[in-house]
Design a protein around this motif. Structure first.
Motif: not given
Length: 407
Positions: A322-325, A395-396, A329-330, A365-370
């Motif tokens: 989900l985060l990658q989609s 690692e993520r 990060y950018r 929180g999940a986005a921050k951790v990744a």
């Protein structure tokens, strides 16, 4: 030569609202006189001039005549002989057809002040039906002034219905339609815009995908309001109450389009509506040439909003996908807008408008951790190219598993 303040500036002053844009009309002047006084011409279609000092727009009083289809199908006539009343009668609503001079003396030949007091949106003349854009404009004013108790006059609604059935709405350009739609969505009660369009039959012409949601049931356990169309209106209402940006409001309007495709025998369940709705969201995006950020968010929210609601149950690997989609990060802001749209969707349910949405902070929180997984140690270990990408992903995933275990 006389100069009058007209339209919205007069209307909003009488309503006690702040006046932002001012429109000026010049009666009894020719183009030559305006140029001689230092005004600079701008309009190619009709005589509009910029004031030599303030830069504000001044238009010569004009009449207009229908000469073709759509918003642009008009010929204009401006001359010193055109009266203020003739200029005002070509306007859409009586509340927009008032003028005042520099002493604030009101010229109100079509009883706009009375309609302001009675909270009625009423057309000025039968010429209203010559311009299909006015259907969208009236619906937008409905959204803007609903909080003050304004409603559309029955005879105006009837003209809007006739326009909707005439085929004229199809002659509107994507650009003109989007300008009205985007402005309407940013009003205080954007759901009223959609409701007015539906009431006059324009919604099924302009956005049949949204119109198709009305009358489609959903499981009462999750949706006490049951009707998918009413749910969509409620989600839109919540997006305005929470001051969301246009991208989020557009995504809220389109997020459930797939439910309109569910066969009746499967109601009230809507399995895989997130995926079936994507082609419809894409079609609406393209029809109105919505800006790229609106298009992207609408598609992502359509596809992943149920992931948002189930965030606390998602496996770490699904959470990472989900985060990658969203490329968190950018493009962190886009994920934030996704979370907002999911929360509006959760709140847009009868009786559940005030409930908390813990998924929002969990996803943040999940986005921050990744995002906090460092690249440098992997580079130092010699990872590069595709291998670096895979190592970073591992690692993520490890970080998200730890986050999930501790949540």
């Amino acid at each position: 030569m006389q100069i009058f303040k007209v339209g919205g500036a007069v209307r909003d002053r009488l309503l006690g609202k702040p006046v932002t844009d001012i429109d000026w009309v010049v009666v009894g002047a020719s183009t030559e006189e305006m140029l001689a006084k230092g005004y600079r011409p701008v309009g190619a279609d009709f005589p509009v001039f910029l004031h030599p000092k303030s830069g504000e727009e001044y238009a010569l009083a004009r009449t207009e005549r229908k000469s073709g289809r759509g918003y642009g199908g008009f010929t204009f006539h401006a001359s010193p002989e055109v009266t203020l009343e003739e200029d005002l009668i070509r306007r859409d609503l009586t509340i927009n057809a008032m003028a005042e001079d520099d002493q604030k003396n009101l010229t109100d030949p079509y009883h706009g002040q009375r309609d302001l007091e009675q909270r009625i949106l009423r057309h000025v003349s039968p010429a209203f039906a010559e311009d299909p854009l006015r259907v969208l404009r009236v619906a937008r004013f409905g959204a803007r002034y609903a909080g003050l108790g304004f409603t559309v006059a029955p005879e105006t609604m009837e003209l809007m219905r006739q326009l909707s059935e005439s085929g004229e709405l199809q002659a509107l350009t994507a650009e003109r339609s989007w300008k009205e739609i985007s402005r309407a969505l940013m009003e205080d009660q954007p759901q009223v815009f959609i409701q007015v369009l539906r009431d006059c039959g324009a919604l099924k012409v302009l956005m049949p995908e949204v119109d198709a949601l009305f009358g489609v049931p959903q499981p009462e356990a999750h949706h006490p309001e049951i009707d998918t169309g009413l749910h969509t209106l409620s989600v839109l209402e919540q997006s305005a109450l929470h001051k969301q940006p246009l991208t989020v409001r557009w995504a809220c309007l389109l997020h459930d389009l797939g439910k309109g495709l569910t066969p009746e025998e499967e109601w009230p369940r809507h399995i895989a509506h997130e995926h079936t709705g994507l082609k419809l969201i894409k079609a609406v995006n393209e029809r109105f040439k919505a800006p790229k950020d609106c298009q992207e968010l609408a598609l992502l929210v359509g596809k992943y909003h149920t992931h948002g609601h189930r965030a606390l149950e998602l496996k770490a690997s699904t959470l990472l996908e989900l985060l990658q989609s969203f490329d968190v990060y950018r493009r962190p802001q886009r994920f934030e807008e996704f979370i907002a749209a999911c929360e509006m969707d959760a709140r847009g349910r009868k009786g559940l408008e005030q409930r908390s949405y813990p998924q929002a902070d969990y996803l943040r929180g999940a986005a921050k951790v990744a995002r906090e997984v460092a690249v440098q140690p992997l580079l130092e270990k010699g990872f590069k190219g595709p291998e670096l990408g895979e190592a970073l992903k591992r690692e993520r995933l490890k970080a998200l598993k730890a986050y999930k275990d501790n949540a």
